[in-house]
Design a protein around this motif. Structure first.
Motif, short mmCIF file in Angstrom:
data_model
loop_
_atom_site.label_atom_id
_atom_site.label_comp_id
_atom_site.label_asym_id
_atom_site.label_seq_id
_atom_site.Cartn_x
_atom_site.Cartn_y
_atom_site.Cartn_z
N GLU A 1 -5.04 2.66 -12.68
CA GLU A 1 -5.75 2.09 -11.54
C GLU A 1 -5.61 2.89 -10.25
N ARG A 2 -4.60 3.77 -10.15
CA ARG A 2 -4.28 4.38 -8.86
C ARG A 2 -4.26 5.90 -8.94
N GLU A 3 -4.57 6.55 -7.79
CA GLU A 3 -4.71 8.01 -7.76
C GLU A 3 -3.76 8.71 -6.80
N MET A 4 -2.86 7.97 -6.16
CA MET A 4 -1.97 8.64 -5.19
C MET A 4 -1.08 9.68 -5.90
N SER B 1 0.86 -1.17 0.00
CA SER B 1 0.00 0.00 0.00
C SER B 1 0.90 1.24 0.00
N VAL B 2 0.76 2.09 -1.01
CA VAL B 2 1.65 3.25 -1.19
C VAL B 2 0.82 4.53 -1.20
N ASP B 3 1.29 5.56 -0.49
CA ASP B 3 0.57 6.83 -0.39
C ASP B 3 1.05 7.89 -1.36
N LEU B 4 2.31 7.77 -1.80
CA LEU B 4 2.87 8.75 -2.74
C LEU B 4 4.04 8.09 -3.46
N ILE B 5 4.29 8.52 -4.71
CA ILE B 5 5.39 7.96 -5.50
C ILE B 5 6.32 9.08 -5.95
N SER C 1 3.43 18.70 0.90
CA SER C 1 2.38 19.49 0.26
C SER C 1 1.43 18.60 -0.53
N GLN C 2 1.98 17.65 -1.28
CA GLN C 2 1.14 16.75 -2.08
C GLN C 2 0.29 15.85 -1.20
N LEU C 3 0.86 15.37 -0.10
CA LEU C 3 0.09 14.52 0.81
C LEU C 3 -1.04 15.30 1.46
N ARG C 4 -0.78 16.54 1.86
CA ARG C 4 -1.83 17.38 2.45
C ARG C 4 -2.96 17.62 1.46
N ARG C 5 -2.58 17.96 0.22
CA ARG C 5 -3.58 18.25 -0.80
C ARG C 5 -4.42 17.01 -1.12
N TYR C 6 -3.75 15.88 -1.22
CA TYR C 6 -4.44 14.63 -1.56
C TYR C 6 -5.45 14.26 -0.48
N ASP D 1 1.73 14.83 -10.51
CA ASP D 1 1.16 15.97 -9.78
C ASP D 1 2.17 17.09 -9.59
N ASP D 2 3.46 16.76 -9.68
CA ASP D 2 4.50 17.77 -9.47
C ASP D 2 5.75 17.31 -10.21
N TYR D 3 6.69 18.23 -10.42
CA TYR D 3 7.88 17.95 -11.22
C TYR D 3 9.07 18.67 -10.59
N LEU D 4 10.17 17.96 -10.42
CA LEU D 4 11.37 18.55 -9.82
C LEU D 4 12.58 18.14 -10.66
N SER D 5 13.39 19.12 -11.06
CA SER D 5 14.56 18.85 -11.89
C SER D 5 15.76 18.44 -11.05
N LYS D 6 16.56 17.51 -11.57
CA LYS D 6 17.82 17.13 -10.95
C LYS D 6 18.91 18.07 -11.44
N PRO D 7 19.91 18.37 -10.61
CA PRO D 7 20.00 18.02 -9.18
C PRO D 7 19.00 18.83 -8.36
N PHE D 8 18.51 18.24 -7.30
CA PHE D 8 17.48 18.90 -6.50
C PHE D 8 17.94 18.99 -5.05
N ASN D 9 17.34 19.92 -4.34
CA ASN D 9 17.59 20.07 -2.90
C ASN D 9 16.66 19.09 -2.17
N PRO D 10 17.20 18.13 -1.42
CA PRO D 10 16.34 17.16 -0.73
C PRO D 10 15.29 17.81 0.17
N LEU D 11 15.64 18.96 0.77
CA LEU D 11 14.67 19.64 1.63
C LEU D 11 13.49 20.17 0.83
N GLU D 12 13.76 20.62 -0.39
CA GLU D 12 12.66 21.07 -1.26
C GLU D 12 11.79 19.88 -1.65
N LEU D 13 12.42 18.74 -1.93
CA LEU D 13 11.64 17.54 -2.25
C LEU D 13 10.74 17.15 -1.09
N MET D 14 11.26 17.21 0.15
CA MET D 14 10.45 16.86 1.31
C MET D 14 9.27 17.82 1.47
#
Length: 227
Positions: free
Chosen positions: A70-73, A45-49, A114-119, A96-109
């Motif tokens: 089949e899935r909406e997460m 069971s996965v909440d976000l990918i 944000s995506q989990l709250r919205r979902y 639902d969102d897009y982040l370019s590499k290299p990325f700041n891990p804190l921004e990813l978190m």
């Protein structure tokens, strides 16, 4: 615990993201390709990918299209490409969102939260803790921690109830023995440990009409158990 699947063919990136997820209290799962990701989703069971675009065999765009059948997460795309057309392709595929590499891990978190709250805001059932589960003649009340089978109340030990509730909350999904053990006992699982199997046997003896021919808790050989 909220589970997040990291899909990237670069193991170092997967491990880095896992560290940040664990520090924020999330459970992480990993897949090195789109094919592996689809296999994980069949069992867990996965909440976000978090999904990388540039991968061999099945890239992130193809994987995203397949997942969306089949899935909406929420899905956050990662890519070394930063052109607008690549972002448009990813979002058009269902991300639902897009982040370019290299990325700041804190921004990813921050984006993960944000995506989990919205979902959960727009899909209330995804954030609610269901109180009563009814599966055939089996009834489980998570608030009072009571269980009835065919109208008769069944007495389970705390750990037996926790396992049954975990399976009920993930109805239809196969949970591995490792996941069940680590979710219930909150410690690392060792391959030789048969604790989960023993508890499943005891639960079946109490809730199944014919314990050796279970209709509620099914064994999926080589994978785990499911309700």
């Amino acid at each position: 615990m909220t589970s997040i699947l990291i899909v990237d063919d670069d193991e170092q990136i997967r491990n880095l993201i896992s560290i940040y997820l664990h520090n924020d209290g999330y459970r992480s799962l990993q897949a090195g390709s789109g094919f592996e990701a689809l296999a994980v989703l069949e069992k867990e069971s996965v909440d976000l990918i978090i999904l990388d675009i540039m991968m061999p065999k099945m890239d992130g765009i193809q994987a995203c299209l397949k997942i969306r059948e089949e899935r909406e997460m929420p899905i956050i795309m990662l890519s070394a490409k930063s052109e607008d057309m690549d972002k448009i392709q990813g979002l058009a595929a269902g991300a639902d969102d897009y982040l370019s590499k290299p990325f700041n891990p804190l921004e990813l978190m921050a984006r993960v939260k944000s995506q989990l709250r919205r979902y959960k805001k727009y899909n209330p059932s995804a954030g609610e803790q269901q109180a009563v589960f009814e599966i055939g003649a089996l009834k489980i009340n998570a608030q009072t921690r009571q269980v009835w089978s065919d109208g008769n109340e069944v007495r389970l030990t705390p750990k037996e109830f926790d396992i049954l509730e975990l399976l009920a909350k993930n109805r239809g999904n196969v949970l591995s023995i490792q996941r069940i053990y680590e979710s219930i006992w909150k410690e690392r699982y060792f391959q030789s440990d048969n604790t989960v199997m023993v508890h499943i046997t005891k639960i079946r003896e109490k809730i199944e009409p014919v314990p050796k021919q279970p209709i509620y808790i099914k064994t999926i050989w080589g994978a785990g158990y499911k309700i």
